[in-house]
Design a protein around this motif. Structure first.
Motif, PDB file in Angstrom:
ATOM      1  N   GLN A 179      -3.382 -24.070  18.914  1.00 37.36           N
ATOM      2  CA  GLN A 179      -4.245 -25.229  19.148  1.00 37.36           C
ATOM      3  C   GLN A 179      -4.617 -25.341  20.630  1.00 37.36           C
ATOM      4  O   GLN A 179      -5.657 -25.902  20.987  1.00 37.36           O
ATOM      5  CB  GLN A 179      -3.579 -26.537  18.684  1.00 37.36           C
ATOM      6  CG  GLN A 179      -3.164 -26.534  17.217  1.00 37.36           C
ATOM      7  CD  GLN A 179      -4.274 -26.114  16.285  1.00 37.36           C
ATOM      8  OE1 GLN A 179      -5.393 -26.613  16.370  1.00 37.36           O
ATOM      9  NE2 GLN A 179      -3.986 -25.155  15.405  1.00 37.36           N
ATOM     10  N   MET A 180      -3.756 -24.803  21.490  1.00 38.24           N
ATOM     11  CA  MET A 180      -4.080 -24.793  22.923  1.00 38.24           C
ATOM     12  C   MET A 180      -5.328 -23.953  23.162  1.00 38.24           C
ATOM     13  O   MET A 180      -6.247 -24.365  23.886  1.00 38.24           O
ATOM     14  CB  MET A 180      -2.914 -24.215  23.739  1.00 38.24           C
ATOM     15  CG  MET A 180      -1.649 -25.033  23.714  1.00 38.24           C
ATOM     16  SD  MET A 180      -0.240 -24.126  24.429  1.00 38.24           S
ATOM     17  CE  MET A 180      -0.768 -23.932  26.139  1.00 38.24           C
ATOM     18  N   ALA A 181      -5.350 -22.767  22.541  1.00 42.65           N
ATOM     19  CA  ALA A 181      -6.498 -21.873  22.717  1.00 42.65           C
ATOM     20  C   ALA A 181      -7.739 -22.490  22.077  1.00 42.65           C
ATOM     21  O   ALA A 181      -8.845 -22.425  22.624  1.00 42.65           O
ATOM     22  CB  ALA A 181      -6.194 -20.514  22.087  1.00 42.65           C
ATOM     23  N   ALA A 184      -9.080 -25.513  24.168  1.00 39.25           N
ATOM     24  CA  ALA A 184      -9.639 -25.038  25.436  1.00 39.25           C
ATOM     25  C   ALA A 184     -10.972 -24.341  25.210  1.00 39.25           C
ATOM     26  O   ALA A 184     -11.922 -24.510  25.996  1.00 39.25           O
ATOM     27  CB  ALA A 184      -8.652 -24.100  26.135  1.00 39.25           C
ATOM     28  N   GLY A 207       3.836 -29.826  28.784  1.00 35.48           N
ATOM     29  CA  GLY A 207       3.805 -28.612  27.962  1.00 35.48           C
ATOM     30  C   GLY A 207       2.421 -28.193  27.526  1.00 35.48           C
ATOM     31  O   GLY A 207       1.484 -28.136  28.316  1.00 35.48           O
ATOM     32  N   SER A 210      -0.618 -30.445  28.390  1.00 35.10           N
ATOM     33  CA  SER A 210      -0.944 -30.370  29.804  1.00 35.10           C
ATOM     34  C   SER A 210      -1.568 -29.008  30.137  1.00 35.10           C
ATOM     35  O   SER A 210      -2.536 -28.929  30.889  1.00 35.10           O
ATOM     36  CB  SER A 210       0.346 -30.625  30.589  1.00 35.10           C
ATOM     37  OG  SER A 210       0.338 -29.981  31.811  1.00 35.10           O
ATOM     38  N   ALA A 211      -1.034 -27.936  29.523  1.00 32.43           N
ATOM     39  CA  ALA A 211      -1.529 -26.588  29.812  1.00 32.43           C
ATOM     40  C   ALA A 211      -2.727 -26.204  28.956  1.00 32.43           C
ATOM     41  O   ALA A 211      -3.006 -25.024  28.758  1.00 32.43           O
ATOM     42  CB  ALA A 211      -0.405 -25.567  29.639  1.00 32.43           C
ATOM     43  N   SER A 212      -3.429 -27.188  28.426  1.00 32.31           N
ATOM     44  CA  SER A 212      -4.686 -26.874  27.749  1.00 32.31           C
ATOM     45  C   SER A 212      -5.686 -28.001  28.019  1.00 32.31           C
ATOM     46  O   SER A 212      -6.175 -28.120  29.138  1.00 32.31           O
ATOM     47  CB  SER A 212      -4.469 -26.640  26.248  1.00 32.31           C
ATOM     48  OG  SER A 212      -3.971 -27.788  25.601  1.00 32.31           O
ATOM     49  N   MET A 215      -5.583 -30.561  31.425  1.00 30.00           N
ATOM     50  CA  MET A 215      -5.866 -30.119  32.804  1.00 30.00           C
ATOM     51  C   MET A 215      -7.297 -29.627  32.978  1.00 30.00           C
ATOM     52  O   MET A 215      -7.673 -29.189  34.054  1.00 30.00           O
ATOM     53  CB  MET A 215      -4.901 -28.999  33.190  1.00 30.00           C
ATOM     54  CG  MET A 215      -3.570 -29.493  33.704  1.00 30.00           C
ATOM     55  SD  MET A 215      -3.758 -30.365  35.276  1.00 30.00           S
ATOM     56  CE  MET A 215      -2.178 -31.187  35.372  1.00 30.00           C
ATOM     57  N   LEU A 216      -8.095 -29.679  31.901  1.00 34.81           N
ATOM     58  CA  LEU A 216      -9.406 -29.044  31.956  1.00 34.81           C
ATOM     59  C   LEU A 216     -10.561 -30.027  32.152  1.00 34.81           C
ATOM     60  O   LEU A 216     -11.711 -29.682  31.918  1.00 34.81           O
ATOM     61  CB  LEU A 216      -9.626 -28.211  30.685  1.00 34.81           C
ATOM     62  CG  LEU A 216      -8.717 -26.973  30.580  1.00 34.81           C
ATOM     63  CD1 LEU A 216      -8.842 -26.325  29.201  1.00 34.81           C
ATOM     64  CD2 LEU A 216      -9.045 -25.953  31.670  1.00 34.81           C
TER      65      LEU A 216
ATOM     66  N   SER B 177       0.415 -25.604  34.737  1.00 36.13           N
ATOM     67  CA  SER B 177      -0.380 -26.042  33.578  1.00 36.13           C
ATOM     68  C   SER B 177      -1.842 -25.662  33.744  1.00 36.13           C
ATOM     69  O   SER B 177      -2.469 -25.142  32.827  1.00 36.13           O
ATOM     70  CB  SER B 177      -0.319 -27.562  33.422  1.00 36.13           C
ATOM     71  OG  SER B 177       0.940 -27.956  33.002  1.00 36.13           O
ATOM     72  N   ALA B 181      -4.082 -23.249  31.414  1.00 32.14           N
ATOM     73  CA  ALA B 181      -5.238 -23.870  30.771  1.00 32.14           C
ATOM     74  C   ALA B 181      -6.531 -23.156  31.184  1.00 32.14           C
ATOM     75  O   ALA B 181      -7.421 -22.927  30.361  1.00 32.14           O
ATOM     76  CB  ALA B 181      -5.314 -25.356  31.135  1.00 32.14           C
ATOM     77  N   ARG B 182      -6.638 -22.806  32.452  1.00 36.41           N
ATOM     78  CA  ARG B 182      -7.858 -22.170  32.957  1.00 36.41           C
ATOM     79  C   ARG B 182      -8.111 -20.842  32.233  1.00 36.41           C
ATOM     80  O   ARG B 182      -9.232 -20.530  31.846  1.00 36.41           O
ATOM     81  CB  ARG B 182      -7.732 -21.955  34.476  1.00 36.41           C
ATOM     82  CG  ARG B 182      -8.981 -21.453  35.189  1.00 36.41           C
ATOM     83  CD  ARG B 182     -10.161 -22.393  35.094  1.00 36.41           C
ATOM     84  NE  ARG B 182      -9.806 -23.760  35.464  1.00 36.41           N
ATOM     85  CZ  ARG B 182     -10.558 -24.825  35.189  1.00 36.41           C
ATOM     86  NH1 ARG B 182     -11.720 -24.698  34.592  1.00 36.41           N
ATOM     87  NH2 ARG B 182     -10.146 -26.035  35.527  1.00 36.41           N
ATOM     88  N   LEU B 184      -7.111 -20.051  29.240  1.00 36.20           N
ATOM     89  CA  LEU B 184      -7.505 -20.362  27.862  1.00 36.20           C
ATOM     90  C   LEU B 184      -8.953 -20.828  27.796  1.00 36.20           C
ATOM     91  O   LEU B 184      -9.633 -20.677  26.792  1.00 36.20           O
ATOM     92  CB  LEU B 184      -6.599 -21.458  27.276  1.00 36.20           C
ATOM     93  CG  LEU B 184      -5.095 -21.169  27.276  1.00 36.20           C
ATOM     94  CD1 LEU B 184      -4.343 -22.342  26.662  1.00 36.20           C
ATOM     95  CD2 LEU B 184      -4.798 -19.890  26.508  1.00 36.20           C
ATOM     96  N   LEU B 208       0.452 -16.825  25.668  1.00 35.48           N
ATOM     97  CA  LEU B 208      -0.911 -17.116  25.217  1.00 35.48           C
ATOM     98  C   LEU B 208      -1.925 -17.015  26.361  1.00 35.48           C
ATOM     99  O   LEU B 208      -3.079 -16.645  26.130  1.00 35.48           O
ATOM    100  CB  LEU B 208      -0.960 -18.518  24.598  1.00 35.48           C
ATOM    101  CG  LEU B 208      -2.290 -18.956  24.007  1.00 35.48           C
ATOM    102  CD1 LEU B 208      -2.659 -18.093  22.811  1.00 35.48           C
ATOM    103  CD2 LEU B 208      -2.251 -20.423  23.600  1.00 35.48           C
ATOM    104  N   LEU B 315     -10.975 -18.482  16.881  1.00 34.04           N
ATOM    105  CA  LEU B 315     -10.207 -19.541  17.543  1.00 34.04           C
ATOM    106  C   LEU B 315     -10.294 -20.851  16.765  1.00 34.04           C
ATOM    107  O   LEU B 315      -9.321 -21.578  16.623  1.00 34.04           O
ATOM    108  CB  LEU B 315     -10.724 -19.746  18.973  1.00 34.04           C
ATOM    109  CG  LEU B 315     -10.401 -18.622  19.956  1.00 34.04           C
ATOM    110  CD1 LEU B 315     -11.244 -18.730  21.217  1.00 34.04           C
ATOM    111  CD2 LEU B 315      -8.914 -18.650  20.315  1.00 34.04           C
TER     112      LEU B 315
END
Lengths: 286, 325
Positions: A179-181, A184, A207, A210-212, A215-216, B177, B181-182, B184, B208, B315
């Motif tokens: 779901q992160m990918a 994003a 986690g 935040s890492a998807s 932060m975007l 993070s 994220a960047r 992805l 990932l 995706l």
């Protein structure tokens, strides 16, 4: 401890100063300054303590209700329901956890997405429900977020997302990692269309969330003193075997290290985001 | 007790047989008597035993093989699979993170870009490479090289082998993070084929971040999961000792993930795991990479946009849910 208390024998000392009991319902207590607060007043302040400005948890729907205009709102992806394909079971069955969370929060998963207006301008706003399995992101959260993004692209309107999440949902294992990918990738498409996305991180945003998507943002905002990061403080402490610096992974720390654009008080969020969006989209502010 | 560090606990019966064979060989050399027949018999038994043990590994045992100290890592494969490898260093803004190696090379004459986690073999190298746990600069270096690959139309081949992104103070300060994220965010739009291969441990977001791909393969005894079995156990069971149970229920093995439709292909390993025969393993990987590259080259017709729309569909279909009414 005061000198007077020190004189008292241990047996008859009480911890009355830290935990005053408060009658339930009408009154409540600030978890930071312990001030006794009138429940209705706290709700009017969007769960921000009027005495010390401590930002407490706020439900997804309540947040959006404060944020959006009272005009017509349409919910996006509300019919999506989580399923347990892995038949996941830890100390409890995932199915049972889902039912319990649904009962307690009256939401069917951890993200609510609404199309509505902000000071007259149409937009889509989503918000994480932290009380739904720690606001964790599984299939429904991912899909609902993507549909929110699609609605923005179809209508050429901005996206605002309020995150509050422990990260990816372990009970959906690798499916939740993906779901992160997925989220994003959806945001990348939105960005290519030149549609603004404002990400608001509240306590906690950790986690996989935040890492998807969190932060975007074209603009990243944090609420004051929110815990925001990739790895949890406990994991980091165990890994590096050092005490973490004061304020580590808090909003002010992120601002100092360049990860976010600004810290905004929840009570000023509506005004601030309306203004940001009006500038980004070359519109006059209503 | 672990008799031989090359063998895992559940492999001890094999280790004992192998020790016996070694002993016999030694005796044979010593006295010049013909014991070849006996050795042959024992070797056959050892093979059968290995087959039997490896045909029914639990998820937890597979994760032990995936983390085996002798397991071949990215550079072991790079030197066997590619020619003209040039390592490219640094993220151009802060540092060079050696937990990720990047470079350009040729695969059977075709130019490609390579990005892979690198765990390190001996203690010194492990420390230098931070046990394959990248910091933000590692992901930013990977992104830089992937964008370079896009400019020069090089297919991107990534090799995944990490316990996860590094959980450290400095990594958080520099935006772990955001770095993940960047990647992805950018990878779905790169106008060149991306092939990812999990060669050991696929640890969460740290994996990932170089794993968004048009074709995702896993070695037979590798794992890919949202959190380590130990981490999952300590959160959900409040005890890291439940790791075996967590590994089972999370479904972290290649077979389970193929059934779930989350990966595209399993690459078989030599008997007893990749570390028993690195050369054969490298050949098998090379053949799979070439096949995948050929398939993806077709998808680039008439242009890269076609490839990107298929990647986007891949995706977007991740996830299981019901929709009532």
């Amino acid at each position: 401890m005061s000198w007077l208390k020190k004189l008292l024998p241990r047996r008859i000392r009480t911890n009355g100063t830290t935990r005053r009991t408060v009658p339930e319902g009408i009154w409540t207590q600030c978890s930071a300054c312990n001030a006794v607060l009138y429940r209705a007043e706290l709700e009017r302040c969007q769960e921000v303590c009027p005495k010390c400005a401590h930002h407490m948890r706020i439900g997804a729907r309540k947040r959006l209700d404060h944020f959006l205009d009272k005009s017509l709102r349409t919910e996006i992806g509300e019919k999506l329901q989580p399923v347990d394909v892995l038949k996941f079971r830890d100390s409890k069955k995932y199915k049972d956890r889902l039912h319990q969370a649904q009962r307690e929060t009256e939401e069917n998963d951890a993200l609510v997405a609404l199309m509505g207006r902000l000071k007259g301008s149409p937009l889509v706003a989503c918000s994480f429900e932290i009380d739904f399995i720690c606001g964790s992101m599984g299939s429904v959260v991912g899909e609902r977020f993507v549909r929110a993004v699609d609605a923005c692209m179809d209508n050429g309107i901005p996206l605002v997302c309020f995150s509050a999440s422990g990260g990816a949902r372990m009970q959906e294992a690798l499916i939740s990692l993906m779901q992160m990918a997925k989220t994003a990738a959806a945001l990348a498409a939105l960005s290519r269309k030149g549609i603004p996305y404002i990400s608001v991180m509240s306590n906690p945003t950790m986690g996989g969330v935040s890492a998807s998507l969190a932060m975007l943002g074209d603009i990243n905002i944090a609420e004051p003193n929110a815990l925001i990061g990739f790895a949890g403080p406990r994991v980091i402490e165990q890994t590096v075997r050092e005490t973490l610096p004061e304020g580590f992974q808090r909003s002010e720390f992120l601002l100092k290290h360049g990860a976010i654009d600004m810290i905004v008080d929840r009570r000023e969020m509506r005004d601030r985001i309306a203004s940001l969006l009006s500038v980004l989209t070359h519109q006059p502010l209503h | 007790m672990n008799l031989n560090l090359n063998f895992l606990d559940f492999e001890q019966p094999i280790a004992e047989l192998e020790a016996k064979i070694e002993e016999l060989r030694y005796v044979g050399n010593d006295k010049g008597i013909n014991i070849n027949e006996e050795i042959g018999r024992l070797q056959k038994r050892s093979r059968e035993l290995t087959e039997a043990i490896f045909s029914s590994l639990t998820s937890w045992q597979i994760s032990q093989v995936a983390r085996h100290p002798q397991r071949p890592n990215t550079l072991d494969y790079v030197e066997r699979i590619f020619s003209d490898f040039h390592e490219l260093h640094g993220d151009r803004s802060y540092a060079d993170d050696s937990a990720i190696v990047c470079g350009i090379a040729r695969l059977e004459g075709r130019s490609v870009a390579i990005v892979g986690h690198q765990k390190g073999r001996d203690t010194k190298e492990k420390i230098r490479r931070n046990f394959g746990m990248p910091r933000p600069e590692g992901y930013r270096k990977a992104l830089r090289v992937m964008q370079l690959a896009e400019r020069f139309k090089l297919p991107i081949l990534t090799f995944i082998d990490t316990p996860g992104a590094y959980p450290g103070i400095d990594a958080e300060e520099r935006g772990q993070s955001e770095a993940i994220a960047r990647n992805l965010f950018v990878m779905p739009g790169l106008k060149t084929p991306i092939i990812a291969t999990v060669i050991g441990e696929g640890g969460s977001g740290g994996a990932l971040a170089i794993g968004v791909a048009d074709w995702l393969m896993m070695l037979e005894y590798s794992t890919y999961s949202v959190i380590s079995p130990e981490g999952c156990a300590s959160i959900l069971w409040k005890s890291a000792e439940k790791a075996a149970e967590a590994a089972e229920v999370m479904g972290i093995t290649a077979k389970r993930l193929l059934d779930l439709g989350l990966i595209d292909q399993i690459i078989s390993e030599p008997l007893g795991g990749a570390h028993r025969d690195v050369d054969t393993m490298a050949q098998t990987i090379q053949a799979s990479l070439l096949q995948a590259m050929e398939r993806l080259a077709e998808l680039q017709n008439p242009d890269a946009d076609h490839l990107l729309s298929i990647r986007r569909k891949r995706l977007m279909q991740y996830g299981h849910y019901n929709e009532r009414g």
